[in-house]
Write a protein that holds these residues in place. Structure first.
Motif, PDB file in Angstrom:
ATOM      1  N   UNK A 132     -15.984  10.091  -3.308  1.00 10.48           N
ATOM      2  CA  UNK A 132     -16.749  10.370  -4.318  1.00 10.48           C
ATOM      3  C   UNK A 132     -16.240  11.122  -5.523  1.00 10.48           C
ATOM      4  N   UNK A 133     -15.681  12.217  -5.078  1.00 12.64           N
ATOM      5  CA  UNK A 133     -15.105  13.162  -6.025  1.00 12.64           C
ATOM      6  C   UNK A 133     -13.937  12.230  -6.715  1.00 12.64           C
ATOM      7  N   UNK A 134     -13.150  11.619  -6.159  1.00 16.25           N
ATOM      8  CA  UNK A 134     -12.054  10.833  -6.715  1.00 16.25           C
ATOM      9  C   UNK A 134     -12.596  10.048  -7.557  1.00 16.25           C
TER      10      UNK A 134
ATOM     11  N   UNK B 241     -14.334   6.986 -19.583  1.00 11.75           N
ATOM     12  CA  UNK B 241     -15.542   7.477 -20.369  1.00 11.75           C
ATOM     13  C   UNK B 241     -16.708   6.567 -19.922  1.00 11.75           C
ATOM     14  N   UNK B 242     -16.928   6.456 -18.752  1.00 12.09           N
ATOM     15  CA  UNK B 242     -18.056   6.075 -18.263  1.00 12.09           C
ATOM     16  C   UNK B 242     -18.892   7.278 -17.460  1.00 12.09           C
ATOM     17  N   UNK B 243     -20.276   6.859 -17.201  1.00 14.16           N
ATOM     18  CA  UNK B 243     -20.958   7.779 -16.858  1.00 14.16           C
ATOM     19  C   UNK B 243     -21.198   7.442 -15.296  1.00 14.16           C
ATOM     20  N   UNK B 244     -21.407   8.377 -14.406  1.00 11.22           N
ATOM     21  CA  UNK B 244     -21.688   8.152 -12.957  1.00 11.22           C
ATOM     22  C   UNK B 244     -23.236   8.254 -12.383  1.00 11.22           C
TER      23      UNK B 244
ATOM     24  N   UNK C 263     -14.845   9.085 -15.167  1.00 13.82           N
ATOM     25  CA  UNK C 263     -14.958  10.111 -16.436  1.00 13.82           C
ATOM     26  C   UNK C 263     -13.807   9.609 -17.134  1.00 13.82           C
TER      27      UNK C 263
ATOM     28  N   UNK D  72     -15.477   9.948  -9.230  1.00 14.15           N
ATOM     29  CA  UNK D  72     -15.897  10.424 -10.124  1.00 14.15           C
ATOM     30  C   UNK D  72     -14.961  10.805 -11.249  1.00 14.15           C
ATOM     31  N   UNK D  73     -13.742  11.130 -10.874  1.00  8.19           N
ATOM     32  CA  UNK D  73     -12.553  11.504 -11.874  1.00  8.19           C
ATOM     33  C   UNK D  73     -12.302  10.240 -12.530  1.00  8.19           C
TER      34      UNK D  73
END
Lengths: 337, 337
Positions: free
Chosen positions: A85-87, A96-99, A93, A89-90
């Motif tokens: 998930x962390x990867x 330029x999208x939102x999670x 981002x 999310x990066x």
DNA sequence: CCTACTTGGTAAAGCGGTTAACTTAAGGAT
DNA sequence: ATCCTTAAGTTAACCGCTTTACCAAGTAGG
């Protein structure tokens, strides 16, 4: 503070402000542009994403659907989820999208969610084959599956060479002289990563002429506590093993703990190999030897596909599997030494 | 598929469909209601959340802002974040809101984000005092801070008794006969949880008449790898300590590893106590004794405040701190035995 | 001088909902 | 028969933004 107010202050129409906002410079003089921009900066105006989405029919929202692990366990009970998930999310981002993160029991729950939010794309983690057609049929946005096995379905899936991982796991143990092997695994009935690993594992045993029976398999949930129990069962069960292969690290952690509680020392009395190569493998003692997968690779590949589909408005079909290796540490004894 | 289409099929106006959708039953007969509902079910229609948000001026979106740990580290490099996020996600979902997760370096980055998405509320993790006023001034939605120290600021903060945690950490070691103590900690300069823990720790030392100098403090980043280095430094440094207190578990994991690499055994040659009581404390050997905080409690409290502010449209001010205790395991030696 | 094209803009419709104000018919009270 | 209420809707404006179609003025070519 809305676009009308900005337009008013600048003495122009909202259309012009909108054009500046969207970089359609051909329609607006440098002078007006500068003026509008300064007013925007001054007022700290930010366009309303919802309104924009409504007309543009894109949301800049990426859904991330994470499977629910079980009653009392949160989805990070297996740290594997946290890392992937962390990867992701990066990358989301960076594009330029939102999670939008959502944990679900039944993946079908989220289909309405995704569609009513007009999500531009989604990642699904660890979906089983049976659930794929329904998801596909109900939703028509770009989706990338991670760790799904659904041959024949037209999807993008990013995973690892699970079969080979299982195979390497057995080969590694055998290479160290182990022939009495136990396997600790979640359910192998459904088609999925675990099943593949299991197949690879047993095939390697067969090839090496090592007897491996169903009785050598111990079933567990993918949680630490469940695995501790299994570790104890194995210690007391007198199965006469020299090595235990676990189909995930979190399970290996538990098994080792169970063994320890029964007085067995790893790797002296029993060898253990994990699967996933979580950073946590380093934290323990002995450090866990594990079949290594690369979260970063998975997230990168998955994002490449998803954003390609979104920007090119196309449907891709792919099944990419990351090559895999064994990360050798200290939890497996070399019987030849 | 939009509300107009549903209205058409049902032979009513969109307003009526909307009323059914929003449970304003006073305005619609049971008959029409049933008809509309059956059509909705049949078509699988889901109202567009964006459009609804636009007019209602509420988004059902909760922002969760997570601090960025450092260059190459993702925000789960410290598993603490994973656990608190998972717990918050559960509460957000239970309240029928959606979670927008965002990892940021400078928390001010996300202010425009939150306001342009019309987020209904937000959680901020681990914000420093200095950043609070700017956040507060730029955004006027309900916010709950977690683990922030900002006395005087009118905010809701949920945390733990950090001072007491540090105090207990020292008391615990002293109670086991340790008097030569080292402290491994991230920066204590800025006002925050770490500073409080540090103060509690040194106060306990002072009270017990134990000399504790600045030279006994070892600074580290909040990452495993950084802490490994510190463990080695301490082992080689000849500081003549019997116990090391770490201001977070992830740091303790690293320190123990560093010590081990230098041939020191925990707890026989050196005792170590952590802080956070991550589940991972159980995975290692020796199991890490740690000052325990309860993620579940934090998430519950934080959610209670946030959702109260959202539903009651009120501003609350609070600073709740969870009582804390030491979770005793095996990493600290009792010198009296 | 007339036409055509470019530049820099505006007006207004519409995205998919919600809601305040209005309508209409039926029923009840007087 | 008249007035008032209520039930069950409908109409239309509006949320904040984008975008298509349109327009005016200036310039250039013939």
């Amino acid at each position: 503070m809305n676009i009308r107010e900005i337009a008013q202050r600048a003495g122009v129409s909202t259309a012009t402000v909108s054009n500046v906002l969207n970089g359609k410079l051909s329609k607006v003089s440098d002078e007006t542009k500068a003026k509008i921009e300064s007013i925007i900066k001054e007022t700290g105006y930010k366009p309303n994403v919802m309104a924009r989405s409504l007309v543009k029919k894109e949301s800049r929202l990426i859904g991330l659907v994470v499977p629910y692990l079980g009653k009392d366990e949160d989805f990070f009970a297996n740290p594997y989820n946290a890392h992937i998930i962390a990867a992701l999310e990066r990358y989301i981002r960076a594009n330029d999208y939102y999670l939008m993160l959502r944990c679900v029991g039944d993946p079908r729950e989220i289909v309405p969610l995704l569609s009513s939010w007009n999500v531009d794309g989604a990642f699904f983690l660890g979906i089983y084959k049976d659930e794929v057609p329904e998801i596909k049929s109900l939703i028509d946005i770009p989706i990338v599956f991670l760790d799904t096995y659904a041959p024949g379905e037209e999807i993008v899936n990013i995973g690892i060479e699970d079969y080979r991982g299982g195979y390497l796991s057995a080969r590694y143990l055998i290479g160290k002289g182990h022939t009495k092997l136990a396997l600790v695994s979640p359910d192998i009935a459904s088609e999925g990563v675990i099943r593949e690993r299991y197949k690879g594992f047993t095939d390697a045993c067969r090839e090496a002429g090592i007897p491996f029976k169903n009785g050598n398999i111990y079933y567990t949930e993918s949680t630490y506590h469940s695995a501790v129990q299994i570790g104890q069962d194995i210690a007391f069960g007198g199965g006469d093993y020299t090595a235990i292969a676990c189909m995930s690290d979190i399970v290996a952690f538990g098994v080792i703990e169970g063994l320890k509680q029964c007085g067995l020392r790893v790797p002296y009395d029993m060898s253990v190999i994990g699967f996933d190569n979580l950073p946590d493998c380093e934290f323990m003692s002995p450090k866990l030897t594990s079949v290594a997968q690369d979260f970063e690779w998975k997230a990168r590949k998955a994002s490449e596909y998803l954003f390609k589909m979104i920007t090119d408005k196309c449907i891709l079909v792919a099944d990419e599997r990351q090559p895999i290796r064994v990360a050798e540490r200290q939890s497996v004894k070399n019987l030849y030494e």
